[in-house]
Structures are given as structure tokens and as C-alpha cells.
Scaffold this active site. Structure first.
Site, PDB file in Angstrom:
ATOM      1  CG  HIS A   6    -132.993  98.885  57.366  1.00  0.00           C
ATOM      2  ND1 HIS A   6    -134.132  99.361  56.744  1.00  0.00           N
ATOM      3  CD2 HIS A   6    -132.880  97.602  56.976  1.00  0.00           C
ATOM      4  CE1 HIS A   6    -134.659  98.414  55.992  1.00  0.00           C
ATOM      5  NE2 HIS A   6    -133.923  97.335  56.125  1.00  0.00           N
ATOM      6  CG  HIS A  19    -140.939 104.742  54.999  1.00  0.00           C
ATOM      7  ND1 HIS A  19    -139.598 104.425  54.910  1.00  0.00           N
ATOM      8  CD2 HIS A  19    -141.328 105.021  53.742  1.00  0.00           C
ATOM      9  CE1 HIS A  19    -139.207 104.519  53.647  1.00  0.00           C
ATOM     10  NE2 HIS A  19    -140.258 104.861  52.919  1.00  0.00           N
ATOM     11  CD  GLU A  32    -137.687 106.343  58.200  1.00  0.00           C
ATOM     12  OE1 GLU A  32    -136.813 106.298  59.087  1.00  0.00           O
ATOM     13  OE2 GLU A  32    -138.136 105.325  57.629  1.00  0.00           O
TER      14      GLU A  32
END
Length: 237
Positions: free
Chosen positions: A190, A43, A70
């Protein structure tokens, strides 16, 4: 079996704390795959405080499983994704200064923007996934804009799990059921951990993939990276 994609952002954070190349991010990615990970997730953020844009380019050369990038689909991010062409791009609406992702997309409010981005990804042969909260209207909006997958934002699940696991999973079961009915594949991520992952997997139908970084890397400090990856995979059987 649900696939495990290991997010290696925290490895880059550790490396960047001292400069140099220790730990070696590229070697860690190779080792994660060798130890059983079915994907590598990164990410990159605009300030490159952990994963650097050049890291992403180097990782594309060596990742042999599924590469998932991401990020917020602003111009710099999209230029990188379209150059690297990972198997999957996960769109996350995090702000420039966000410490970590903390909410999913409003797929209704952002319908036009997301439709444009997803069309561009599809035209380049990249699977699209959208980070969303488990809200029926948002799931319906995701299907409308043409994404291939959704990624369920699971921090609220993880926070409530210790006190009321049945209530914590309820909205996610409903969201996943609806998503499948609408033809969407389902990812999640998450704050998933060894504590809460098995229950999530057992209750979420058609869960294709989980992306886990922070908890997995923290566990690896005590348990070792190879052992930890295997432990997480066992939760997904």
C-alpha cells in the site's frame, strides 16, 4: 530477494472506463510476468468496479508465477477463492464502499471469525495472509489465529517517509521482528513506490513479498511497463 507481486487492478479500471477489452487484462498479466514480476495480485470488490470475478477465473488459467487474491472474506469472495485456489489469499477488512484499503484487521476482536476463515483456506491448500497495522498486540493476535503470513499496511509509512524516514519505519521494524519471532512470514503493501521502497526493504528483516499496483502503474505511464517492473525489482535486491 524480496518478491514483487504486481497488482493489476488499475489496468482493469482503465479497461472498464470505456468498456470492451482495451487494455487486455489477461495480456497485461502475461506481460508483467514476462517482464520479471514474481506474482500477480488482484483485489476484486463486490461492485466489480475494477477486477471482475470472471477476470479472476480467467487469470488463474494463465498466471504461471504466484497468484494472490486480496479481499474481504465475505461469502462471495470466499466462494471465488475456494473455486480458483490461488497460491495465496490476502484477507483485507475493507468496507463495501471503500475506495481503497485503509486499515488492517483487529485480530483480537475478530479472532474467531479469522480463525475459521484461515482454517478453511488451509484445508484447501491456500496460503493465508492477513492485512495488519504494525501494532505488537495485533501481530500477536495474527499468530494466534494461525495465519501463514501478515501483510503490513504501509500507507502510514509512505505518508511519513518524506518528512522523517527514520520515524516512519520504526514501528514496521518492530512489527516485522516480532512477526518473525512468532513464526510468521512477512509481506507488505500500500503506497510503496520507487521513492520509498528501497529504504523499506533495507530496514525490514525477512520481507518475503511486496504487492504494488497504483504507484507502479502510474510510473509505467512515463517509463513503460517493462522498465518500471525492472526498476521496482532493483529496489528489492
Amino acid at each position: 530477494m524480496t518478491r514483487l507481486s504486481v497488482n493489476i487492478n488499475k489496468i482493469a479500471t482503465l479497461r472498464n472506463a470505456r468498456g470492451g477489452n482495451n487494455p487486455d487484462l489477461i495480456q497485461v498479466a502475461k506481460d508483467c510476468e514476462r517482464f520479471g514480476a514474481e506474482g500477480i495480485t488482484v483485489h476484486p470488490r463486490p461492485d466489480e468496479r475494477h477486477i471482475r470475478y470472471n477476470d479472476v477465473i480467467k487469470l488463474k488459467e494463465i498466471v504461471t508465477t504466484e497468484f494472490n487474491i486480496e479481499g474481504n472474506p465475505q461469502d462471495k469472495f470466499m466462494n471465488l477463492v475456494l473455486m480458483v485456489k490461488p497460491e495465496q489469499a490476502t484477507l483485507v477488512p475493507d468496507g463495501i464502499n471503500a475506495i481503497t484499503s485503509n486499515a488492517g484487521w483487529d485480530t483480537i476482536k475478530n479472532e474467531s471469525f479469522l480463525t475459521q476463515i484461515i482454517t478453511e483456506l488451509k484445508n484447501n491448500g491456500i496460503r493465508s495472509s492477513i492485512f495488519v497495522d504494525p501494532i505488537p498486540e495485533i501481530i500477536e493476535g495474527a499468530a494466534k489465529i494461525g495465519t501463514d503470513r501478515i501483510e503490513l499496511y504501509t500507507e502510514p509509512y509512505a505518508a511519513q517517509y518524506p518528512s522523517d524516514k527514520e520515524q516512519s519505519i520504526k514501528s514496521y521494524v518492530e512489527a516485522a521482528t516480532l512477526a518473525h519471532e512468532l513464526g510468521l512470514e512477512i509481506n507488505a503493501g500500500h503506497d510503496l513506490s520507487l521513492e520509498n521502497l528501497k529504504y523499506f526493504k533495507e530496514n525490514i528483516p525477512n520481507l518475503a513479498e511486496v504487492s504494488i499496483g497504483h504507484a507502479l502503474i502510474c510510473d509505467a505511464i512515463y517509463l513503460g511497463l517493462e522498465n518500471t517492473i525492472q526498476l521496482y525489482k532493483r529496489q528489492l535486491i
